[in-house]
Design a protein around this motif. Structure first.
Motif, PDB file in Angstrom:
ATOM      1  N   VAL A 144       0.832  -1.200   0.000  1.00  0.00           N
ATOM      2  CA  VAL A 144       0.000   0.000   0.000  1.00  0.00           C
ATOM      3  C   VAL A 144       0.868   1.252   0.000  1.00  0.00           C
ATOM      4  CG1 VAL A 144      -1.650   1.358   1.357  1.00  0.00           C
ATOM      5  CG2 VAL A 144      -1.983  -1.096   1.099  1.00  0.00           C
ATOM      6  N   VAL A 145       1.879   1.263   0.853  1.00  0.00           N
ATOM      7  CA  VAL A 145       2.765   2.427   0.920  1.00  0.00           C
ATOM      8  C   VAL A 145       3.481   2.631  -0.418  1.00  0.00           C
ATOM      9  CG1 VAL A 145       4.822   3.374   2.022  1.00  0.00           C
ATOM     10  CG2 VAL A 145       3.068   2.258   3.409  1.00  0.00           C
ATOM     11  N   GLY A 146       3.933   1.528  -1.023  1.00  0.00           N
ATOM     12  CA  GLY A 146       4.600   1.632  -2.321  1.00  0.00           C
ATOM     13  C   GLY A 146       3.695   2.183  -3.398  1.00  0.00           C
ATOM     14  N   MET A 147       2.451   1.698  -3.445  1.00  0.00           N
ATOM     15  CA  MET A 147       1.516   2.198  -4.449  1.00  0.00           C
ATOM     16  C   MET A 147       1.130   3.653  -4.178  1.00  0.00           C
ATOM     17  SD  MET A 147       1.286  -0.213  -6.554  1.00  0.00           S
ATOM     18  CE  MET A 147       3.002  -0.553  -6.079  1.00  0.00           C
ATOM     19  N   ALA A 148       1.059   4.029  -2.900  1.00  0.00           N
ATOM     20  CA  ALA A 148       0.793   5.426  -2.574  1.00  0.00           C
ATOM     21  C   ALA A 148       1.945   6.307  -3.051  1.00  0.00           C
ATOM     22  CB  ALA A 148       0.577   5.589  -1.074  1.00  0.00           C
ATOM     23  N   GLY A 149       3.161   5.778  -2.955  1.00  0.00           N
ATOM     24  CA  GLY A 149       4.304   6.523  -3.469  1.00  0.00           C
ATOM     25  C   GLY A 149       4.206   6.758  -4.966  1.00  0.00           C
ATOM     26  N   LEU A 150       3.778   5.720  -5.704  1.00  0.00           N
ATOM     27  CA  LEU A 150       3.589   5.890  -7.148  1.00  0.00           C
ATOM     28  C   LEU A 150       2.478   6.903  -7.444  1.00  0.00           C
ATOM     29  CD1 LEU A 150       3.875   2.206  -8.447  1.00  0.00           C
ATOM     30  CD2 LEU A 150       5.587   4.029  -8.585  1.00  0.00           C
ATOM     31  N   ALA A 151       1.425   6.854  -6.620  1.00  0.00           N
ATOM     32  CA  ALA A 151       0.343   7.826  -6.803  1.00  0.00           C
ATOM     33  C   ALA A 151       0.840   9.245  -6.529  1.00  0.00           C
ATOM     34  CB  ALA A 151      -0.829   7.481  -5.888  1.00  0.00           C
ATOM     35  N   ALA A 152       1.697   9.394  -5.513  1.00  0.00           N
ATOM     36  CA  ALA A 152       2.235  10.713  -5.195  1.00  0.00           C
ATOM     37  C   ALA A 152       3.106  11.253  -6.321  1.00  0.00           C
ATOM     38  CB  ALA A 152       3.033  10.648  -3.900  1.00  0.00           C
ATOM     39  N   LEU A 153       3.732  10.351  -7.084  1.00  0.00           N
ATOM     40  CA  LEU A 153       4.558  10.754  -8.213  1.00  0.00           C
ATOM     41  C   LEU A 153       3.735  11.009  -9.474  1.00  0.00           C
ATOM     42  CD1 LEU A 153       7.547   8.277  -7.746  1.00  0.00           C
ATOM     43  CD2 LEU A 153       7.518  10.733  -7.242  1.00  0.00           C
ATOM     44  N   GLY A 154       2.421  10.798  -9.365  1.00  0.00           N
ATOM     45  CA  GLY A 154       1.553  11.040 -10.504  1.00  0.00           C
ATOM     46  C   GLY A 154       1.386   9.854 -11.435  1.00  0.00           C
ATOM     47  N   VAL A 155       1.922   8.695 -11.044  1.00  0.00           N
ATOM     48  CA  VAL A 155       1.817   7.505 -11.891  1.00  0.00           C
ATOM     49  C   VAL A 155       0.425   6.889 -11.813  1.00  0.00           C
ATOM     50  CG1 VAL A 155       2.754   5.197 -12.338  1.00  0.00           C
ATOM     51  CG2 VAL A 155       4.291   7.060 -11.645  1.00  0.00           C
ATOM     52  N   LEU A 156      -0.166   6.891 -10.624  1.00  0.00           N
ATOM     53  CA  LEU A 156      -1.465   6.252 -10.417  1.00  0.00           C
ATOM     54  C   LEU A 156      -2.513   7.284 -10.018  1.00  0.00           C
ATOM     55  CD1 LEU A 156      -0.400   3.083  -8.362  1.00  0.00           C
ATOM     56  CD2 LEU A 156      -0.961   3.179 -10.787  1.00  0.00           C
ATOM     57  N   ARG A 157      -3.655   7.226 -10.668  1.00  0.00           N
ATOM     58  CA  ARG A 157      -4.830   7.978 -10.266  1.00  0.00           C
ATOM     59  C   ARG A 157      -5.740   7.057  -9.451  1.00  0.00           C
ATOM     60  NH1 ARG A 157      -3.877  12.968 -10.046  1.00  0.00           N
ATOM     61  NH2 ARG A 157      -6.103  13.454 -10.212  1.00  0.00           N
ATOM     62  N   PRO A 158      -6.893   7.526  -8.974  1.00  0.00           N
ATOM     63  CA  PRO A 158      -7.716   6.687  -8.094  1.00  0.00           C
ATOM     64  C   PRO A 158      -8.015   5.287  -8.618  1.00  0.00           C
ATOM     65  CG  PRO A 158      -8.507   8.931  -8.018  1.00  0.00           C
ATOM     66  CD  PRO A 158      -7.427   8.907  -9.050  1.00  0.00           C
ATOM     67  N   LEU A 159      -8.440   5.162  -9.861  1.00  0.00           N
ATOM     68  CA  LEU A 159      -8.786   3.841 -10.383  1.00  0.00           C
ATOM     69  C   LEU A 159      -7.553   2.945 -10.454  1.00  0.00           C
ATOM     70  CD1 LEU A 159     -10.724   1.801 -11.569  1.00  0.00           C
ATOM     71  CD2 LEU A 159     -10.417   2.870 -13.814  1.00  0.00           C
ATOM     72  N   GLY A 160      -6.467   3.467 -10.976  1.00  0.00           N
ATOM     73  CA  GLY A 160      -5.248   2.680 -11.058  1.00  0.00           C
ATOM     74  C   GLY A 160      -4.730   2.288  -9.684  1.00  0.00           C
ATOM     75  N   TYR A 161      -4.875   3.188  -8.738  1.00  0.00           N
ATOM     76  CA  TYR A 161      -4.447   2.908  -7.357  1.00  0.00           C
ATOM     77  C   TYR A 161      -5.256   1.760  -6.763  1.00  0.00           C
ATOM     78  CZ  TYR A 161      -3.486   3.891  -2.395  1.00  0.00           C
ATOM     79  OH  TYR A 161      -3.131   3.797  -1.072  1.00  0.00           O
ATOM     80  N   LEU A 162      -6.584   1.804  -6.941  1.00  0.00           N
ATOM     81  CA  LEU A 162      -7.433   0.720  -6.425  1.00  0.00           C
ATOM     82  C   LEU A 162      -7.129  -0.604  -7.119  1.00  0.00           C
ATOM     83  CD1 LEU A 162     -11.033   2.133  -5.802  1.00  0.00           C
ATOM     84  CD2 LEU A 162      -9.573   0.896  -4.188  1.00  0.00           C
ATOM     85  N   LEU A 163      -6.885  -0.550  -8.419  1.00  0.00           N
ATOM     86  CA  LEU A 163      -6.541  -1.774  -9.146  1.00  0.00           C
ATOM     87  C   LEU A 163      -5.237  -2.365  -8.632  1.00  0.00           C
ATOM     88  CD1 LEU A 163      -7.440  -0.734 -12.823  1.00  0.00           C
ATOM     89  CD2 LEU A 163      -8.712  -2.298 -11.329  1.00  0.00           C
TER      90      LEU A 163
END
Length: 399
Positions: A144-163
């Motif tokens: 979760v922390v790793g994916m949140a990091g990617l989201a913080a970098l703009g790689v993941l938006r809400p849908l991609g984050y949930l996936l």
């Protein structure tokens, strides 16, 4: 004790990772995208609590079934896995549609996956492998922390984050399921599946009703309260739910031993203790509600942070007391499950009605007063229906 502390640490890390990561994504995604994500996740929070009914059934039933233990275990795992499987299928089918439809489908699958992971971890604890519980939740927290990091970098938006989170759950649950022993007994019992279905639904309903009550509260806040009051309630509920979740986890850890202790005639003492706890809780919580109404009639209370802190403290204390009373009842026999279910339904109705009446004029104080009313109602219903004849009736528990 060390094993229990490791389990608590793993669960705590996962919860902290999920909640703190979600809060950290607010400035990254902006209010609109973050609001849609929170709404989707909150809409299907009840799915996770419904699956938790399987975990409670496993912790109660498996220790009591020496011959049918492996069979009961796998039947319960199948029931926990079904919502996750259906959620994944729905997510795959709706993903091409995109938009809110895909986001809500991913949120439903994610909630079901969290419930399944909790069930599988409980099965390993029952098999005296608590380290697997800790490893599973710690691993997922890191993901979760790793994916949140990617989201913080703009790689993941809400849908991609949930996936991405759901994909992590697929891997963790698959590993946990693969490690469950495959041995199954030849003996069968007629009607075992129907009995387990009833227990799962009734044991899960109390948690679903509690979650639904908070969801109704948020809906009312969005309509009747100011944004600042809504934010304040959100933070306070976050703190309250974190402490409540810790208490619930402790109860889950001691549930197998408690289930054996309260089996059959041993349940008389458990039902009597629940009767006393609910009686005192209903009386104290009811007096607090009356006092809040009286103060509100004399002077404005929406800005009183001292009163709000007091009501929150009463809500947290009442929640712990009622949860413990329900825990005792659920581990005595199946005859009381209809009682806890009816009390949960009454609590949901009372919370919703009070929220509609009190949140607008009283703000955050009214919101938490609604939760206290719901808890007082649940305690009162349990106390009234736990008559001496109900308490003293020795029922032999099956599964």
């Amino acid at each position: 004790m060390r094993a229990a502390l490791r389990v608590i640490a793993g669960r705590g890390a996962a919860r902290a990772g999920i909640q703190l990561s979600m809060l950290a994504l607010l400035p990254v995604w902006g209010a609109d995208d973050f609001g849609r994500y929170v709404a989707a996740a909150g809409t299907f929070a009840w799915v996770q609590t419904l699956v938790i009914g399987v975990e409670k059934s496993a912790l109660t039933a498996v220790p009591r079934t020496r011959v049918l233990g492996p069979q009961v275990t796998w039947m319960l795992i199948a029931r926990a896995a079904a919502p996750f499987g259906l959620g994944l299928l729905a997510m795959a089918a709706l993903l091409p549609v995109g938009g809110l439809v895909a986001l809500y489908a991913a949120a439903a699958a994610n909630a079901a996956g969290l419930g399944l992971m909790s069930v599988l971890a409980a099965v390993h604890r029952l098999a005296e492998r608590p380290g697997r519980d800790t490893a599973a939740f710690t691993t997922y927290a890191a993901w979760v922390v790793g994916m949140a990091g990617l989201a913080a970098l703009g790689v993941l938006r809400p849908l991609g984050y949930l996936l991405a989170l759901t994909g992590g759950l697929v891997v963790v649950c698959a590993v946990l399921a693969a490690l469950v022993p495959r041995g199954r007994p030849h003996e069968t019992r007629e009607g075992l599946g129907s009995l387990l279905n009833r227990r799962v639904l009734l044991l899960g309903f109390s948690d679903v009703a509690d979650t639904a009550g908070v969801s109704v509260l948020y809906i009312v806040l969005a309509v009747a309260a100011t944004p600042s009051e809504t934010a304040l309630v959100y933070v306070l509920i976050l703190i309250s739910s974190a402490l409540g979740a810790f208490g619930v986890l402790v109860l889950r850890l001691i549930q197998p031993a408690t289930s054996l202790r309260l089996r059959g005639t041993g349940g008389v003492g458990g039902r009597e203790l629940a009767r006393r706890i609910t009686g005192w809780t209903a009386a104290v919580a009811g007096l607090v509600v009356v006092a809040v109404v009286a103060l509100a009639a004399l002077a404005p209370v929406t800005e009183s942070r001292l009163l709000l802190g007091f009501v929150v403290l009463v809500e947290m204390t009442s929640f712990c007391a009622v949860v413990y009373a329900v825990f005792l009842l659920e581990n005595t026999n199946g005859a009381v499950l209809s009682l806890t279910t009816s009390a949960a339904l009454a609590s949901l109705v009372a919370t919703s009605a009070t929220a509609l009446l009190a949140t607008g004029p009283l703000g955050a104080v009214g919101a938490f007063a609604a939760l206290v009313v719901g808890l007082a109602t649940k305690a009162a219903v349990l106390r009234l229906r736990l008559t001496p004849s109900t308490v003293d009736l020795p029922v032999v528990t099956r599964v």
